[in-house]
Design a protein around this motif. Structure first.
Motif, PDB file in Angstrom:
ATOM      1  N   TRP A  39      -4.738  11.167  -7.279  1.00 55.06           N
ATOM      2  CA  TRP A  39      -5.212  10.640  -5.991  1.00 55.06           C
ATOM      3  C   TRP A  39      -4.064  10.655  -4.947  1.00 55.06           C
ATOM      4  CZ3 TRP A  39      -9.452   9.977  -4.570  1.00 55.06           C
ATOM      5  CH2 TRP A  39     -10.801   9.598  -5.474  1.00 55.06           C
ATOM      6  N   LEU A  40      -2.586  10.767  -5.472  1.00 55.56           N
ATOM      7  CA  LEU A  40      -1.425  10.673  -4.616  1.00 55.56           C
ATOM      8  C   LEU A  40      -1.563  12.125  -3.915  1.00 55.56           C
ATOM      9  CD1 LEU A  40       1.075   9.589  -3.463  1.00 55.56           C
ATOM     10  CD2 LEU A  40       2.258  10.331  -5.515  1.00 55.56           C
ATOM     11  N   HIS A  41      -1.887  13.089  -4.912  1.00 56.68           N
ATOM     12  CA  HIS A  41      -1.770  14.520  -4.305  1.00 56.68           C
ATOM     13  C   HIS A  41      -3.065  14.912  -3.403  1.00 56.68           C
ATOM     14  CE1 HIS A  41       1.169  15.084  -7.342  1.00 56.68           C
ATOM     15  NE2 HIS A  41       1.530  16.445  -6.700  1.00 56.68           N
ATOM     16  N   ILE A  42      -4.107  14.109  -3.691  1.00 56.06           N
ATOM     17  CA  ILE A  42      -5.359  14.294  -2.637  1.00 56.06           C
ATOM     18  C   ILE A  42      -4.972  13.718  -1.416  1.00 56.06           C
ATOM     19  CG2 ILE A  42      -7.589  13.584  -2.366  1.00 56.06           C
ATOM     20  CD1 ILE A  42      -8.260  13.868  -5.420  1.00 56.06           C
ATOM     21  N   TYR A  43      -4.361  12.483  -1.480  1.00 49.77           N
ATOM     22  CA  TYR A  43      -4.024  11.907  -0.382  1.00 49.77           C
ATOM     23  C   TYR A  43      -3.249  12.943   0.720  1.00 49.77           C
ATOM     24  CZ  TYR A  43      -2.113   8.453   2.918  1.00 49.77           C
ATOM     25  OH  TYR A  43      -1.582   7.557   4.102  1.00 49.77           O
ATOM     26  N   TYR A  44      -2.026  13.206  -0.032  1.00 44.28           N
ATOM     27  CA  TYR A  44      -1.253  14.381   0.450  1.00 44.28           C
ATOM     28  C   TYR A  44      -1.890  15.551   1.344  1.00 44.28           C
ATOM     29  CZ  TYR A  44       3.001  17.325   1.588  1.00 44.28           C
ATOM     30  OH  TYR A  44       3.801  18.110   2.171  1.00 44.28           O
ATOM     31  N   LEU A  45      -2.784  16.195   0.467  1.00 52.16           N
ATOM     32  CA  LEU A  45      -3.613  17.411   1.011  1.00 52.16           C
ATOM     33  C   LEU A  45      -4.385  16.886   1.992  1.00 52.16           C
ATOM     34  CD1 LEU A  45      -5.377  18.832  -2.188  1.00 52.16           C
ATOM     35  CD2 LEU A  45      -3.549  19.694  -0.991  1.00 52.16           C
ATOM     36  N   VAL A  96       2.795  10.855   2.199  1.00 54.47           N
ATOM     37  CA  VAL A  96       2.606  10.153   1.100  1.00 54.47           C
ATOM     38  C   VAL A  96       2.240   8.871   1.535  1.00 54.47           C
ATOM     39  CG1 VAL A  96       4.125  11.775  -0.471  1.00 54.47           C
ATOM     40  CG2 VAL A  96       5.032   9.862   0.855  1.00 54.47           C
ATOM     41  N   PRO A  97       1.515   7.992   0.872  1.00 47.86           N
ATOM     42  CA  PRO A  97       1.116   6.675   1.441  1.00 47.86           C
ATOM     43  C   PRO A  97       2.442   5.764   1.093  1.00 47.86           C
ATOM     44  CG  PRO A  97       0.131   7.024  -0.692  1.00 47.86           C
ATOM     45  CD  PRO A  97       0.772   8.231  -0.250  1.00 47.86           C
ATOM     46  N   TYR A  98       2.537   4.841   2.088  1.00 49.70           N
ATOM     47  CA  TYR A  98       3.391   3.572   1.898  1.00 49.70           C
ATOM     48  C   TYR A  98       3.007   2.717   0.810  1.00 49.70           C
ATOM     49  CZ  TYR A  98       6.285   5.533   5.750  1.00 49.70           C
ATOM     50  OH  TYR A  98       6.980   6.221   6.492  1.00 49.70           O
ATOM     51  N   ASP A  99       1.663   2.313   0.798  1.00 46.10           N
ATOM     52  CA  ASP A  99       1.103   1.627  -0.297  1.00 46.10           C
ATOM     53  C   ASP A  99       0.622   2.250  -1.384  1.00 46.10           C
ATOM     54  OD1 ASP A  99      -1.582  -0.915  -0.120  1.00 46.10           O
ATOM     55  OD2 ASP A  99      -0.257  -0.428  -1.682  1.00 46.10           O
ATOM     56  N   ILE A 100       1.395   2.372  -2.541  1.00 45.23           N
ATOM     57  CA  ILE A 100       1.013   3.237  -3.698  1.00 45.23           C
ATOM     58  C   ILE A 100       0.179   2.589  -4.745  1.00 45.23           C
ATOM     59  CG2 ILE A 100       3.156   4.338  -3.197  1.00 45.23           C
ATOM     60  CD1 ILE A 100       4.317   2.771  -5.621  1.00 45.23           C
ATOM     61  N   ASN A 101      -0.396   1.523  -4.142  1.00 45.18           N
ATOM     62  CA  ASN A 101      -1.607   0.934  -5.193  1.00 45.18           C
ATOM     63  C   ASN A 101      -2.803   1.817  -5.202  1.00 45.18           C
ATOM     64  OD1 ASN A 101      -4.400  -0.674  -5.045  1.00 45.18           O
ATOM     65  ND2 ASN A 101      -3.072  -1.824  -6.324  1.00 45.18           N
ATOM     66  N   VAL A 102      -3.458   2.390  -6.298  1.00 44.69           N
ATOM     67  CA  VAL A 102      -4.305   3.263  -6.296  1.00 44.69           C
ATOM     68  C   VAL A 102      -5.606   2.952  -5.578  1.00 44.69           C
ATOM     69  CG1 VAL A 102      -5.649   4.629  -7.790  1.00 44.69           C
ATOM     70  CG2 VAL A 102      -3.360   4.024  -8.469  1.00 44.69           C
ATOM     71  N   ASP A 103      -6.005   1.575  -5.912  1.00 42.83           N
ATOM     72  CA  ASP A 103      -7.102   1.341  -5.014  1.00 42.83           C
ATOM     73  C   ASP A 103      -6.970   1.300  -3.469  1.00 42.83           C
ATOM     74  OD1 ASP A 103      -8.456   0.500  -7.518  1.00 42.83           O
ATOM     75  OD2 ASP A 103      -8.034  -1.537  -7.356  1.00 42.83           O
ATOM     76  N   SER A 104      -6.138   1.074  -2.983  1.00 38.07           N
ATOM     77  CA  SER A 104      -5.669   1.184  -1.610  1.00 38.07           C
ATOM     78  C   SER A 104      -5.666   2.639  -1.168  1.00 38.07           C
ATOM     79  CB  SER A 104      -4.495   0.600  -1.302  1.00 38.07           C
ATOM     80  OG  SER A 104      -4.238  -0.801  -1.498  1.00 38.07           O
TER      81      SER A 104
END
Length: 219
Positions: free
Chosen positions: A28-34, A39-47
């Motif tokens: 999910w972190l990599h999809i967010y980056y794409l 990168v998200p500041y809130d690293i909670n997966v649900d968020s």
């Protein structure tokens, strides 16, 4: 019909991480980056999932239901890209793509494809593909003249369109970096480098290259 696990694998391959079909927090972190080139500041997966769902206009409930994967796959993995790309084949681009780093090649190929879908013919420019550890490349727009020959166009409003397409697939457009007259530069900025200065990023890239590690992977 393609299984959702196969779509996850395709997205993982695009992100340069292990394609195991498991929607982990790393995925999910990599999809967010794409999607956001950051990168998200809130690293909670649900968020992270909710923000992604809002971005792609599906129900933002933090649950990765099938519709989420369908839309992500459609947006980030261009369906029938391989077949359609053949219609836009350019020997010069094929030669340059073969010389590019494995990290940059899929981005460059998709940028060529998406530009062609907009009626814009771009080429990867020679002698620039090894810059920045292979994580950057330059492009030029080419148009046919009266003889039907592809010629380089120095100034065109289409450069702005190509820049938007590059940013859409996760590239950073460096408008101030221009070489060989006026070729715009695209860069792949590693997600792990977000809080590093330029010197620290270079040191880390050098270390990874020496140890034959993936340049974009988040360990």
């Amino acid at each position: 019909m393609m299984e959702y696990t196969d779509k996850i694998k395709a997205l993982q391959q695009k992100a340069g991480i292990e394609a195991d079909g498991v929607a982990s927090s790393k995925t999910w972190l990599h999809i967010y980056y794409l999607l956001f080139s950051s990168v998200p500041y809130d690293i909670n997966v649900d968020s992270i999932i909710k923000v992604i769902q809002q971005k792609i206009n599906v129900r933002a409930d933090g649950y990765p239901w099938t519709k989420t994967w369908d839309v992500l796959y459609k947006l980030l993995i261009v369906e029938s890209c391989a077949d359609d790309f053949a219609n836009f084949s350019d020997p010069e681009n094929e030669k340059m793509l073969a010389m590019m780093s494995p990290e940059a090649r899929p981005f460059a190929k998709e940028l060529i494809y998406l530009s062609a879908r907009k009626g814009i013919h771009i080429r990867i420019i020679d002698k620039t593909i090894d810059s920045n550890f292979g994580l950057s490349f330059y492009v030029g727009i080419f148009e046919k003249n009266k003889k039907g020959e592809l010629v380089y166009v120095d100034k065109s409003p289409n450069y702005a369109q190509v820049a938007k397409l590059g940013e859409f697939i996760g590239l950073t457009y460096d408008q101030n970096s221009r070489v060989f007259n006026s070729f715009p530069k695209f860069e792949i900025v590693p997600a792990w480098s977000i809080r590093m200065n330029e010197e620290e990023v270079k040191e880390e890239l050098s270390r990874r290259k020496m140890q034959n590690l993936k340049l974009l992977a988040i360990f």
